[in-house]
Design a protein around this motif. Structure first.
Motif, PDB file in Angstrom:
ATOM      1  N   ASN A 182     138.051  30.435  87.191  1.00 63.18           N
ATOM      2  CA  ASN A 182     137.915  31.036  88.531  1.00 63.18           C
ATOM      3  C   ASN A 182     137.091  32.321  88.507  1.00 63.18           C
ATOM      4  O   ASN A 182     137.340  33.241  89.273  1.00 63.18           O
ATOM      5  CB  ASN A 182     139.297  31.312  89.134  1.00 63.18           C
ATOM      6  N   SER A 183     136.104  32.357  87.627  1.00 63.54           N
ATOM      7  CA  SER A 183     135.371  33.605  87.399  1.00 63.54           C
ATOM      8  C   SER A 183     133.947  33.590  87.921  1.00 63.54           C
ATOM      9  O   SER A 183     133.198  34.542  87.698  1.00 63.54           O
ATOM     10  CB  SER A 183     135.333  33.905  85.893  1.00 63.54           C
ATOM     11  N   PHE A 184     133.561  32.534  88.632  1.00 64.99           N
ATOM     12  CA  PHE A 184     132.167  32.392  89.041  1.00 64.99           C
ATOM     13  C   PHE A 184     131.938  32.851  90.480  1.00 64.99           C
ATOM     14  O   PHE A 184     132.615  32.392  91.402  1.00 64.99           O
ATOM     15  CB  PHE A 184     131.723  30.935  88.908  1.00 64.99           C
ATOM     16  N   LEU A 185     130.984  33.737  90.645  1.00 64.35           N
ATOM     17  CA  LEU A 185     130.538  34.154  91.971  1.00 64.35           C
ATOM     18  C   LEU A 185     129.272  33.381  92.329  1.00 64.35           C
ATOM     19  O   LEU A 185     128.336  33.315  91.540  1.00 64.35           O
ATOM     20  CB  LEU A 185     130.244  35.653  92.021  1.00 64.35           C
ATOM     21  N   TRP A 186     129.275  32.806  93.508  1.00 64.41           N
ATOM     22  CA  TRP A 186     128.091  32.154  94.063  1.00 64.41           C
ATOM     23  C   TRP A 186     127.625  33.013  95.242  1.00 64.41           C
ATOM     24  O   TRP A 186     128.401  33.270  96.165  1.00 64.41           O
ATOM     25  CB  TRP A 186     128.430  30.760  94.566  1.00 64.41           C
ATOM     26  N   ALA A 187     126.368  33.426  95.225  1.00 64.53           N
ATOM     27  CA  ALA A 187     125.879  34.320  96.279  1.00 64.53           C
ATOM     28  C   ALA A 187     126.042  33.709  97.667  1.00 64.53           C
ATOM     29  O   ALA A 187     126.250  34.434  98.650  1.00 64.53           O
ATOM     30  CB  ALA A 187     124.416  34.672  96.026  1.00 64.53           C
ATOM     31  N   ASP A 188     125.993  32.375  97.765  1.00 63.26           N
ATOM     32  CA  ASP A 188     126.186  31.695  99.049  1.00 63.26           C
ATOM     33  C   ASP A 188     127.534  32.049  99.678  1.00 63.26           C
ATOM     34  O   ASP A 188     127.663  32.172 100.902  1.00 63.26           O
ATOM     35  CB  ASP A 188     126.159  30.174  98.889  1.00 63.26           C
ATOM     36  N   ASP A 189     128.546  32.184  98.813  1.00 62.14           N
ATOM     37  CA  ASP A 189     129.919  32.325  99.306  1.00 62.14           C
ATOM     38  C   ASP A 189     130.170  33.654 100.005  1.00 62.14           C
ATOM     39  O   ASP A 189     131.133  33.781 100.765  1.00 62.14           O
ATOM     40  CB  ASP A 189     130.911  32.173  98.149  1.00 62.14           C
ATOM     41  N   GLY A 374     120.405  21.573  99.834  1.00 57.45           N
ATOM     42  CA  GLY A 374     121.469  22.322  99.196  1.00 57.45           C
ATOM     43  C   GLY A 374     121.481  22.105  97.694  1.00 57.45           C
ATOM     44  O   GLY A 374     121.163  21.008  97.211  1.00 57.45           O
ATOM     45  N   THR A 375     121.829  23.142  96.934  1.00 56.21           N
ATOM     46  CA  THR A 375     121.707  23.030  95.488  1.00 56.21           C
ATOM     47  C   THR A 375     122.836  23.718  94.747  1.00 56.21           C
ATOM     48  O   THR A 375     123.363  24.734  95.188  1.00 56.21           O
ATOM     49  CB  THR A 375     120.356  23.608  95.004  1.00 56.21           C
ATOM     50  N   GLU A 376     123.182  23.137  93.623  1.00 62.35           N
ATOM     51  CA  GLU A 376     124.063  23.802  92.670  1.00 62.35           C
ATOM     52  C   GLU A 376     123.291  24.937  92.011  1.00 62.35           C
ATOM     53  O   GLU A 376     122.071  25.043  92.122  1.00 62.35           O
ATOM     54  CB  GLU A 376     124.523  22.801  91.606  1.00 62.35           C
ATOM     55  N   ILE A 377     123.998  25.804  91.291  1.00 61.63           N
ATOM     56  CA  ILE A 377     123.323  26.818  90.491  1.00 61.63           C
ATOM     57  C   ILE A 377     122.608  26.114  89.346  1.00 61.63           C
ATOM     58  O   ILE A 377     123.218  25.351  88.594  1.00 61.63           O
ATOM     59  CB  ILE A 377     124.320  27.857  89.947  1.00 61.63           C
ATOM     60  N   GLN A 378     121.323  26.344  89.231  1.00 57.11           N
ATOM     61  CA  GLN A 378     120.512  25.685  88.214  1.00 57.11           C
ATOM     62  C   GLN A 378     120.430  26.531  86.938  1.00 57.11           C
ATOM     63  O   GLN A 378     120.689  27.742  86.962  1.00 57.11           O
ATOM     64  CB  GLN A 378     119.107  25.420  88.755  1.00 57.11           C
ATOM     65  N   THR A 379     120.052  25.890  85.858  1.00 59.20           N
ATOM     66  CA  THR A 379     119.961  26.595  84.575  1.00 59.20           C
ATOM     67  C   THR A 379     118.556  27.098  84.275  1.00 59.20           C
ATOM     68  O   THR A 379     118.354  27.833  83.305  1.00 59.20           O
ATOM     69  CB  THR A 379     120.410  25.676  83.430  1.00 59.20           C
ATOM     70  N   SER A 380     117.589  26.705  85.085  1.00 54.98           N
ATOM     71  CA  SER A 380     116.218  27.151  84.873  1.00 54.98           C
ATOM     72  C   SER A 380     115.461  27.105  86.191  1.00 54.98           C
ATOM     73  O   SER A 380     115.889  26.453  87.154  1.00 54.98           O
ATOM     74  CB  SER A 380     115.499  26.256  83.852  1.00 54.98           C
ATOM     75  N   ALA A 381     114.320  27.767  86.213  1.00 49.92           N
ATOM     76  CA  ALA A 381     113.488  27.750  87.409  1.00 49.92           C
ATOM     77  C   ALA A 381     113.060  26.334  87.768  1.00 49.92           C
ATOM     78  O   ALA A 381     112.964  25.984  88.949  1.00 49.92           O
ATOM     79  CB  ALA A 381     112.259  28.630  87.199  1.00 49.92           C
ATOM     80  N   THR A 382     112.841  25.512  86.758  1.00 52.90           N
ATOM     81  CA  THR A 382     112.417  24.132  87.001  1.00 52.90           C
ATOM     82  C   THR A 382     113.409  23.391  87.893  1.00 52.90           C
ATOM     83  O   THR A 382     113.012  22.600  88.754  1.00 52.90           O
ATOM     84  CB  THR A 382     112.276  23.385  85.660  1.00 52.90           C
ATOM     85  N   GLY A 383     114.692  23.651  87.700  1.00 55.34           N
ATOM     86  CA  GLY A 383     115.705  23.008  88.522  1.00 55.34           C
ATOM     87  C   GLY A 383     115.544  23.321  89.993  1.00 55.34           C
ATOM     88  O   GLY A 383     115.733  22.450  90.856  1.00 55.34           O
ATOM     89  N   TYR A 384     115.196  24.558  90.307  1.00 55.30           N
ATOM     90  CA  TYR A 384     115.004  24.955  91.702  1.00 55.30           C
ATOM     91  C   TYR A 384     113.677  24.425  92.248  1.00 55.30           C
ATOM     92  O   TYR A 384     113.587  24.035  93.413  1.00 55.30           O
ATOM     93  CB  TYR A 384     115.039  26.470  91.828  1.00 55.30           C
ATOM     94  N   LEU A 385     112.652  24.412  91.407  1.00 55.55           N
ATOM     95  CA  LEU A 385     111.334  24.004  91.875  1.00 55.55           C
ATOM     96  C   LEU A 385     111.257  22.512  92.136  1.00 55.55           C
ATOM     97  O   LEU A 385     110.363  22.050  92.855  1.00 55.55           O
ATOM     98  CB  LEU A 385     110.270  24.411  90.850  1.00 55.55           C
ATOM     99  N   SER A 386     112.180  21.751  91.582  1.00 57.20           N
ATOM    100  CA  SER A 386     112.169  20.305  91.781  1.00 57.20           C
ATOM    101  C   SER A 386     113.120  19.849  92.883  1.00 57.20           C
ATOM    102  O   SER A 386     113.290  18.648  93.101  1.00 57.20           O
ATOM    103  CB  SER A 386     112.549  19.597  90.467  1.00 57.20           C
ATOM    104  N   ARG A 387     113.723  20.777  93.603  1.00 56.25           N
ATOM    105  CA  ARG A 387     114.646  20.395  94.673  1.00 56.25           C
ATOM    106  C   ARG A 387     113.896  19.751  95.837  1.00 56.25           C
ATOM    107  O   ARG A 387     112.809  20.202  96.216  1.00 56.25           O
ATOM    108  CB  ARG A 387     115.426  21.614  95.191  1.00 56.25           C
ATOM    109  N   PRO A 388     114.468  18.697  96.444  1.00 56.65           N
ATOM    110  CA  PRO A 388     113.810  18.022  97.572  1.00 56.65           C
ATOM    111  C   PRO A 388     113.753  18.924  98.807  1.00 56.65           C
ATOM    112  O   PRO A 388     114.567  19.837  98.976  1.00 56.65           O
ATOM    113  CB  PRO A 388     114.710  16.809  97.834  1.00 56.65           C
TER     114      PRO A 388
END
Length: 424
Positions: A182-189, A374-388
């Motif tokens: 229960n230690s994760f902060l998501w900026a969306d929240d 909408g996206t989960e937290i990605q581990t690299s920039a590539t993950g965000y750049l490939s979002r539909p």
């Protein structure tokens, strides 16, 4: 090397030319659009696909919020349709709204905002609008709408069981390779947690609602401390308190949510500031946080007015929803007098430039391009750049923000006109 025929080259060239021409035509259609026309085009596009976009989750709520604000500001014909959805949902005995209206327990989900915490937003919109229009709705009783907001605020949002430091709303999962309890902060929240307590406290102003303000400020303080990068005032998408690690990247819409949270939170805290020293100091900090992020995003705006999928990475694609969120926040901050002097001038210019950037994203049928799904937290920039960025999948958090931007730009234009007349 494989040989390419002349016909293949011709077909490829024609396809590219057609695509570029379509982009040009879509831009030209919207070049001179006023905010009302822009809102009507986007709103009508949504209404044509309302079975897709009217969903009872955070994205659907933001769509309904934008449509309602467009109705109030521009007189666009969306309120009756939204009310039908509100009343129908309220009759569903399994719905969050029904349970809240009848005081039934609502179970906690995996994160605070994907469904429950934002459900009261359209009900609060109705309560606020009809309170201000008793001449046209003299028999409207806002008790049920306020009950929904109050019950969810007090029994769900403020009792959220997953916290960092017993204060900041968190999740039990983050991103690949990171572990925590229960230690994760998501900026969306941050936004999903504060919007309803902020709006309810503002609408139903009472000393009894001071605990709402304490909760709101705890979120603003916590996300400021843990997700903000002090080197550029941009916000990481995620943070793990268990090992003090931030996620890789500063996703655009996560930064938009962070700024929206400050706008909503400060608007409420400012109203409560005179009540005691605690709320006065809280409002001062919230204003500092707001001005800091506004200043930060100015440096990342592109030449054409839009912001990027990764806020601080100009090589990432231009993203529409973050642009709308930044534009709306800049415009409102100027209009409300939350910024002054040179910063106000810079925010005004950036807001108007942002709106011009948004005009490039809408086609003649109201379809909108460039909204990250909408996206989960990605581990690299590539993950965000490939979002539909498909239009029919843009409702989950992004599409409704364009309407909010149009509303705030109209209000900013009206404010600037008033200022001109005052100085004549």
């Amino acid at each position: 090397m494989t040989r390419i025929s002349r016909m293949q080259l011709l077909v490829s060239s024609l396809a590219i030319a057609t695509y570029l021409l379509s982009l040009h035509c879509e831009s030209a259609l919207a070049e001179d659009m006023k905010p009302k026309e822009f809102a009507r085009l986007v709103g009508d596009g949504i209404m044509a696909h309302k079975d897709v976009f009217f969903v009872w989750d955070y994205g659907g709520v933001m769509v309904m919020d934008g449509l309602w604000q467009a109705n109030v500001t521009f007189g666009l014909p969306y309120a009756d349709v939204i009310e039908g959805y509100l009343d129908e949902y309220l009759q569903d005995t399994k719905s969050v709204a029904y349970k809240a209206a009848h005081g039934e327990a609502i179970s906690f989900g995996g994160n605070i905002g994907d469904v429950t915490s934002m459900i009261p937003v359209p009900y609060l919109n109705r309560a606020r609008t009809y309170r201000d229009r008793q001449d046209t709705h003299p028999h409207y009783d806002n008790a049920t709408d306020l009950q929904i907001a109050r019950f969810i605020t007090e029994t769900y949002i403020m009792r959220w069981p997953r916290r960092v430091g017993n204060a900041i709303v968190s999740r039990d999962h983050g991103w690949a390779g990171e572990e925590g309890n229960n230690s994760f902060l998501w900026a969306d929240d941050q936004y999903k947690a504060v919007i309803v307590p902020s709006r309810l406290g503002h609408l139903n102003f009472s000393r009894a609602n001071l605990p709402y303000m304490g909760f709101v400020m705890a979120q603003l303080d916590g996300f400021w401390e843990y997700t903000r990068d002090p080197s550029d005032s941009a916000y990481y998408h995620g943070y793990n308190h268990a090992d003090n690690e931030t996620s890789c990247c500063k996703w655009g819409r996560a930064n938009g949510y962070s700024l929206f949270a400050k706008v909503e939170g400060f608007a409420a805290l400012e109203a409560y500031a005179p009540m005691n020293k605690g709320t006065l100091y809280a409002a001062q900090r919230a204003k500092e946080y707001l001005q800091d992020q506004l200043t930060g995003i100015l440096q990342f705006q592109s030449e054409d007015g839009r912001w990027h999928q990764l806020t601080n990475d100009s090589s990432s694609f231009l993203e529409t929803s973050s642009t709308a969120m930044f534009t709306a926040s800049l415009a409102r901050s100027v209009r409300e007098g939350w910024v002054s002097g040179t910063l106000a001038q810079q925010c005004t210019a950036a807001a108007l430039k942002g709106y011009r950037g948004l005009l490039k994203t809408v086609n003649s049928t109201g379809g909108v391009s460039g909204i990250c799904e909408g996206t989960e937290i990605q581990t690299s920039a590539t993950g965000y750049l490939s979002r539909p960025t498909e239009y029919l999948k843009s409702g989950d958090g992004g599409l409704g923000t364009l309407l909010l931007a149009a509303v705030e730009i109209q209000k900013l234009n009206d404010h600037l006109d008033e200022q001109k007349h005052l100085h004549v």
